[in-house]
Write an enzyme that holds these catalytic residues in place. Structure first.
Site, mmCIF file in Angstrom:
data_model
loop_
_atom_site.group_PDB
_atom_site.id
_atom_site.type_symbol
_atom_site.label_atom_id
_atom_site.label_comp_id
_atom_site.label_asym_id
_atom_site.label_seq_id
_atom_site.Cartn_x
_atom_site.Cartn_y
_atom_site.Cartn_z
ATOM 1 N N ASN A 208 0.827 -1.009 -0.153
ATOM 2 C CA ASN A 208 0.119 0.027 0.033
ATOM 3 C C ASN A 208 0.777 1.271 0.138
ATOM 4 O OD1 ASN A 208 -1.961 2.251 0.539
ATOM 5 N ND2 ASN A 208 -2.301 1.536 2.613
ATOM 6 N N LYS B 82 -0.003 4.278 -0.227
ATOM 7 C CA LYS B 82 -0.596 5.431 0.503
ATOM 8 C C LYS B 82 -0.092 6.637 -0.394
ATOM 9 C CE LYS B 82 -0.415 3.308 4.904
ATOM 10 N NZ LYS B 82 -0.240 3.378 6.346
ATOM 11 N N HIS C 191 -9.804 0.825 4.799
ATOM 12 C CA HIS C 191 -8.260 1.210 5.530
ATOM 13 C C HIS C 191 -8.743 2.152 6.897
ATOM 14 C CE1 HIS C 191 -4.279 2.459 6.478
ATOM 15 N NE2 HIS C 191 -3.976 1.340 5.928
ATOM 16 N N GLU D 219 -7.088 4.408 8.083
ATOM 17 C CA GLU D 219 -6.967 5.806 7.771
ATOM 18 C C GLU D 219 -8.152 6.395 7.178
ATOM 19 O OE1 GLU D 219 -3.036 5.495 5.636
ATOM 20 O OE2 GLU D 219 -2.155 4.934 7.615
ATOM 21 N N GLU E 39 -5.534 -5.070 10.643
ATOM 22 C CA GLU E 39 -4.425 -4.263 10.917
ATOM 23 C C GLU E 39 -4.861 -3.428 12.137
ATOM 24 O OE1 GLU E 39 -2.562 -2.937 6.708
ATOM 25 O OE2 GLU E 39 -4.273 -1.631 7.189
ATOM 26 N N GLY F 13 2.063 2.061 10.847
ATOM 27 C CA GLY F 13 3.121 3.357 10.954
ATOM 28 C C GLY F 13 3.894 3.463 12.238
ATOM 29 N N SER G 150 3.083 -2.507 10.412
ATOM 30 C CA SER G 150 4.638 -2.333 10.723
ATOM 31 C C SER G 150 5.137 -3.664 10.155
ATOM 32 C CB SER G 150 4.938 -1.937 12.088
ATOM 33 O OG SER G 150 4.648 -0.819 12.279
#
Ligand code: PGA
Length: 251
Positions: free
Chosen positions: A8, A10, A94, A96, A166, A172, A212
């Site tokens: 991904n 991003k 996702h 985010e 996730e 991250g 991560s």
């Protein structure tokens, strides 16, 4: 079952950077036959990367999709447009998107339906926040996200979905869930899928881990029974580390 290793990207890489990076992957990435590799560039780079990947074993994904087929939705992109651009997969829900763009379970469910209706395979993301984990609500949160997300999906389409677990606190942050922590949730998801869709179908669905993931922890994660792949953010932006992730050796 082929494991699924998805990068991904991003909101990183210009069109030119994405093109060069994809060229490098096509030239140098040696993909073992039991693995499927997918990359998800930002929208502007999709067509260019699709052209680079054509004829290779690497598949293309988008990072988001709108839930309607077309219309006056300024700034949005439909599933049909993504197919047209060369995508086979799309990341949906996702964390985010959930946290920063207000995506709800109901919207994510509509996006999953829209993607599947056009033949796009969703990588459907779920995961708990640190606060939820600390109050012991991990499995409740995951159950809710999965139930709501999949509630309108036809049985015939379920097999085209990959679920990505996730944990938000691991994305991250450099804090990976331990393989045991991840496996616990993956096994729970597998059981929930089994209750809903039966053993055979649940056994065929790929459940990816994300948060991560890097070349140092992929092998241990992939050695867990119910971890069938990885959704990789930061470590997928570097050709060397992504290539090592793809070539992980089970321990
Ligand atoms: P990360 O991101 O690998 O950088 O933690 C994973 C993701 O957001 O899919």
């Amino acid at each position: 079952m082929q494991s699924l290793l998805a990068g991904n990207w991003k909101m990183f890489k210009t069109v030119r950077e994405a093109e060069l990076f994809a060229r490098g992957l096509v030239a140098e990435l040696d993909i073992p036959p039991d693995r499927e590799v997918v990359v998800a560039p930002a929208f502007p780079a999709l067509c260019t990367v699709a052209a680079v990947l054509r004829g290779s074993a690497i598949k293309l994904a988008a990072q988001n999709v709108h839930d309607q087929a077309q219309g006056a939705f300024t700034g949005e992109v439909s599933a049909g447009m993504l197919i047209d651009a060369g995508c086979e997969y799309v990341i949906v829900g996702h964390s985010e998107r959930r946290a920063l763009f207000g995506e709800t379970d109901a919207l994510i469910s509509r996006k999953l339906s829209a993607a599947l209706a056009r033949g796009l395979k969703p990588i459907f993301c779920v995961g708990e926040t640190l606060a939820a984990r600390e109050r012991g609500a991990t499995l409740t949160v995951i159950t809710g996200q999965i139930k709501e997300g999949l509630k309108n999906i036809d049985l015939g389409d379920i097999g085209n979905i990959a679920i990505a677990y996730e944990p938000v606190w691991a994305i991250g942050t450099g804090k990976t869930a331990t393989p045991e922590q991840a496996q616990e949730v993956h096994a729970f998801i597998r059981n929930a899928l089994q209750d809903a869709y039966g053993k055979e179908l649940a056994g065929e669905l790929r459940i990816l881990y994300g948060g991560s993931v890097n070349s140092g922890n992929i092998a241990n994660l992939m050695s867990e029974k119910d971890i069938n792949g990885a959704l990789v953010g930061g470590a997928s932006l570097d050709a060397g580390s992504f290539s090592e992730i793809v070539k992980y050796k089970e321990v």
